[in-house]
Design a protein around this motif. Structure first.
Motif, PDB file in Angstrom:
ATOM      1  N   ASP A  45       0.858  -1.184   0.000  1.00 41.12           N
ATOM      2  CA  ASP A  45       0.000   0.000   0.000  1.00 41.12           C
ATOM      3  C   ASP A  45       0.897   1.238   0.000  1.00 41.12           C
ATOM      4  OD1 ASP A  45      -1.684   2.127   0.480  1.00 41.12           O
ATOM      5  OD2 ASP A  45      -2.671   1.231   2.216  1.00 41.12           O
ATOM      6  N   PRO A  46       0.968   1.988  -1.101  1.00 42.91           N
ATOM      7  CA  PRO A  46       1.872   3.134  -1.181  1.00 42.91           C
ATOM      8  C   PRO A  46       1.465   4.302  -0.279  1.00 42.91           C
ATOM      9  CG  PRO A  46       0.514   3.010  -3.147  1.00 42.91           C
ATOM     10  CD  PRO A  46       0.237   1.764  -2.350  1.00 42.91           C
ATOM     11  N   HIS A  47       0.262   4.272   0.263  1.00 41.97           N
ATOM     12  CA  HIS A  47      -0.165   5.347   1.165  1.00 41.97           C
ATOM     13  C   HIS A  47       0.158   5.034   2.623  1.00 41.97           C
ATOM     14  CE1 HIS A  47      -2.100   7.299  -2.163  1.00 41.97           C
ATOM     15  NE2 HIS A  47      -2.700   6.172  -2.461  1.00 41.97           N
ATOM     16  N   ARG A  48       0.189   3.758   2.956  1.00 42.44           N
ATOM     17  CA  ARG A  48       0.444   3.330   4.326  1.00 42.44           C
ATOM     18  C   ARG A  48       1.870   2.835   4.497  1.00 42.44           C
ATOM     19  NH1 ARG A  48       0.792  -0.739   7.719  1.00 42.44           N
ATOM     20  NH2 ARG A  48       0.534  -2.506   6.365  1.00 42.44           N
ATOM     21  N   GLY A  49       2.423   2.276   3.455  1.00 35.31           N
ATOM     22  CA  GLY A  49       3.752   1.700   3.558  1.00 35.31           C
ATOM     23  C   GLY A  49       3.686   0.269   4.045  1.00 35.31           C
ATOM     24  N   GLU A  50       4.815  -0.235   4.485  1.00 31.33           N
ATOM     25  CA  GLU A  50       4.936  -1.619   4.950  1.00 31.33           C
ATOM     26  C   GLU A  50       5.383  -1.585   6.400  1.00 31.33           C
ATOM     27  OE1 GLU A  50       4.983  -5.805   4.508  1.00 31.33           O
ATOM     28  OE2 GLU A  50       4.288  -4.302   3.097  1.00 31.33           O
ATOM     29  N   GLY A  51       4.543  -2.058   7.302  1.00 31.99           N
ATOM     30  CA  GLY A  51       4.886  -2.056   8.714  1.00 31.99           C
ATOM     31  C   GLY A  51       3.640  -2.180   9.566  1.00 31.99           C
ATOM     32  N   LYS A  52       3.793  -1.943  10.850  1.00 32.08           N
ATOM     33  CA  LYS A  52       2.706  -2.180  11.788  1.00 32.08           C
ATOM     34  C   LYS A  52       1.734  -1.023  11.953  1.00 32.08           C
ATOM     35  CE  LYS A  52       6.039  -1.777  15.291  1.00 32.08           C
ATOM     36  NZ  LYS A  52       6.575  -2.302  16.499  1.00 32.08           N
ATOM     37  N   PHE A  53       2.089   0.163  11.442  1.00 33.49           N
ATOM     38  CA  PHE A  53       1.228   1.322  11.650  1.00 33.49           C
ATOM     39  C   PHE A  53       0.132   1.379  10.587  1.00 33.49           C
ATOM     40  CE2 PHE A  53       5.297   2.493  13.547  1.00 33.49           C
ATOM     41  CZ  PHE A  53       4.888   2.795  14.829  1.00 33.49           C
ATOM     42  N   ASP A  54      -1.105   1.135  11.025  1.00 25.14           N
ATOM     43  CA  ASP A  54      -2.255   1.208  10.127  1.00 25.14           C
ATOM     44  C   ASP A  54      -2.947   2.560  10.232  1.00 25.14           C
ATOM     45  OD1 ASP A  54      -2.095  -1.380   9.034  1.00 25.14           O
ATOM     46  OD2 ASP A  54      -2.998  -2.213  10.843  1.00 25.14           O
ATOM     47  N   LYS A  55      -3.027   3.088  11.439  1.00 25.82           N
ATOM     48  CA  LYS A  55      -3.714   4.352  11.690  1.00 25.82           C
ATOM     49  C   LYS A  55      -2.967   5.085  12.800  1.00 25.82           C
ATOM     50  CE  LYS A  55      -7.154   7.271  11.344  1.00 25.82           C
ATOM     51  NZ  LYS A  55      -6.986   8.301  10.361  1.00 25.82           N
ATOM     52  N   VAL A  56      -2.499   6.291  12.496  1.00 29.49           N
ATOM     53  CA  VAL A  56      -1.804   7.118  13.476  1.00 29.49           C
ATOM     54  C   VAL A  56      -2.678   8.336  13.749  1.00 29.49           C
ATOM     55  CG1 VAL A  56       0.261   8.476  13.982  1.00 29.49           C
ATOM     56  CG2 VAL A  56       0.461   6.341  12.681  1.00 29.49           C
ATOM     57  N   ILE A 117      11.785  -0.061   1.246  1.00 30.64           N
ATOM     58  CA  ILE A 117      12.651   0.187   0.091  1.00 30.64           C
ATOM     59  C   ILE A 117      12.510  -0.951  -0.911  1.00 30.64           C
ATOM     60  CG2 ILE A 117      15.051   0.375  -0.683  1.00 30.64           C
ATOM     61  CD1 ILE A 117      15.620   1.835   2.006  1.00 30.64           C
ATOM     62  N   ASP A 118      12.372  -2.174  -0.419  1.00 27.31           N
ATOM     63  CA  ASP A 118      12.240  -3.328  -1.306  1.00 27.31           C
ATOM     64  C   ASP A 118      10.940  -3.318  -2.098  1.00 27.31           C
ATOM     65  OD1 ASP A 118      14.685  -4.241  -0.441  1.00 27.31           O
ATOM     66  OD2 ASP A 118      13.850  -5.704   0.965  1.00 27.31           O
ATOM     67  N   LYS A 119       9.895  -2.652  -1.592  1.00 21.38           N
ATOM     68  CA  LYS A 119       8.582  -2.718  -2.234  1.00 21.38           C
ATOM     69  C   LYS A 119       8.083  -1.410  -2.837  1.00 21.38           C
ATOM     70  CE  LYS A 119       7.064  -6.550   0.582  1.00 21.38           C
ATOM     71  NZ  LYS A 119       6.081  -7.070   1.500  1.00 21.38           N
ATOM     72  N   ASP A 120       8.584  -0.282  -2.405  1.00 24.80           N
ATOM     73  CA  ASP A 120       8.048   1.005  -2.831  1.00 24.80           C
ATOM     74  C   ASP A 120       8.808   1.543  -4.039  1.00 24.80           C
ATOM     75  OD1 ASP A 120       7.625   3.930  -2.969  1.00 24.80           O
ATOM     76  OD2 ASP A 120       6.480   3.612  -1.120  1.00 24.80           O
ATOM     77  N   PRO A 121       8.138   1.665  -5.190  1.00 27.54           N
ATOM     78  CA  PRO A 121       8.831   2.162  -6.396  1.00 27.54           C
ATOM     79  C   PRO A 121       9.399   3.574  -6.228  1.00 27.54           C
ATOM     80  CG  PRO A 121       6.653   1.288  -6.942  1.00 27.54           C
ATOM     81  CD  PRO A 121       6.761   1.296  -5.454  1.00 27.54           C
ATOM     82  N   GLU A 122       8.708   4.436  -5.477  1.00 32.16           N
ATOM     83  CA  GLU A 122       9.220   5.798  -5.267  1.00 32.16           C
ATOM     84  C   GLU A 122      10.486   5.775  -4.416  1.00 32.16           C
ATOM     85  OE1 GLU A 122       6.425   8.872  -4.195  1.00 32.16           O
ATOM     86  OE2 GLU A 122       4.826   7.799  -5.243  1.00 32.16           O
ATOM     87  N   LEU A 123      10.530   4.905  -3.417  1.00 35.31           N
ATOM     88  CA  LEU A 123      11.739   4.793  -2.597  1.00 35.31           C
ATOM     89  C   LEU A 123      12.884   4.191  -3.408  1.00 35.31           C
ATOM     90  CD1 LEU A 123      10.307   3.649   0.844  1.00 35.31           C
ATOM     91  CD2 LEU A 123      11.348   5.840   0.282  1.00 35.31           C
ATOM     92  N   GLN A 124      12.570   3.275  -4.288  1.00 34.45           N
ATOM     93  CA  GLN A 124      13.605   2.692  -5.142  1.00 34.45           C
ATOM     94  C   GLN A 124      14.178   3.750  -6.084  1.00 34.45           C
ATOM     95  OE1 GLN A 124      11.553  -0.669  -6.826  1.00 34.45           O
ATOM     96  NE2 GLN A 124      11.596  -1.781  -4.890  1.00 34.45           N
ATOM     97  N   ALA A 125      13.308   4.638  -6.583  1.00 34.95           N
ATOM     98  CA  ALA A 125      13.780   5.736  -7.437  1.00 34.95           C
ATOM     99  C   ALA A 125      14.637   6.704  -6.616  1.00 34.95           C
ATOM    100  CB  ALA A 125      12.593   6.457  -8.062  1.00 34.95           C
ATOM    101  N   GLN A 126      14.225   6.955  -5.377  1.00 35.24           N
ATOM    102  CA  GLN A 126      15.000   7.835  -4.494  1.00 35.24           C
ATOM    103  C   GLN A 126      16.373   7.233  -4.204  1.00 35.24           C
ATOM    104  OE1 GLN A 126      13.750  10.918  -3.358  1.00 35.24           O
ATOM    105  NE2 GLN A 126      15.845  11.248  -2.740  1.00 35.24           N
ATOM    106  N   LEU A 127      16.420   5.923  -4.059  1.00 30.34           N
ATOM    107  CA  LEU A 127      17.685   5.235  -3.817  1.00 30.34           C
ATOM    108  C   LEU A 127      18.642   5.422  -5.000  1.00 30.34           C
ATOM    109  CD1 LEU A 127      19.399   3.382  -2.041  1.00 30.34           C
ATOM    110  CD2 LEU A 127      18.211   1.432  -3.054  1.00 30.34           C
TER     111      LEU A 127
END
Length: 158
Positions: A45-56, A117-127
């Motif tokens: 999910d490119p809006h939430r990312g990958e991790g434990k935080f679903d709602k902050v 970084i492994d899953k987000d295309p925008e982060l891969q481009a930033q890398l």
């Protein structure tokens, strides 16, 4: 000679940013193994990312005490790579990040950079631009929330 000096400084910097705390690494590995993980980028999910935080939950007003604590943490763990402006240092500048990204995404990235970084295309481009992966600083959830509040303060939230 300059290249050798730059290489040595970057190596020293990367070593300093990494953690040698085996207890935390084992704890993180266990948490990653026990959590249901997405097998590929198709469930990312490119809006939430990958991790434990679903709602902050974030208030309209800034939590100044939390932002001040976040500044202390960021000065220690983040400032060697990130500026508070939009200028790139090693990593991108933080100006406007809390306006461009949801709090869940930012906190998931702070606490779980490798998977994102492994899953987000925008982060891969930033890398491709930065050439250095963001190291996992082994920050607690509370530390990540404080850093996020500091980012909001930097972006003008009062």
């Amino acid at each position: 000679m300059k290249k050798l000096i730059v290489f040595c400084l970057m190596s020293l910097f990367m070593y300093a940013c990494s953690s040698n705390n085996n207890e935390k690494k084992e704890e993180r590995t266990y948490a990653e193994e026990s959590a249901p993980a997405a097998s590929d980028a198709s469930t990312y999910d490119p809006h939430r990312g990958e991790g434990k935080f679903d709602k902050v939950e974030v208030g309209e007003k800034l939590d100044v005490a939390m932002a001040n604590d976040g500044k202390v943490i960021a000065d220690l763990k983040c400032a060697s790579c990130h500026k508070m402006t939009d200028e790139k240092l090693v990593g991108p500048g933080w100006k406007g990040v809390s306006e461009r990204r949801k709090p869940e995404w930012i906190m998931n990235f702070i606490t779980n950079p490798d998977a994102m970084i492994d899953k987000d295309p925008e982060l891969q481009a930033q890398l491709e631009i930065c050439l250095v992966r963001m190291p996992n600083q082994n920050l607690t959830d509370d530390d990540a929330r404080k850093i996020y509040e500091y980012m909001r303060q930097n972006d003008g939230v009062k």
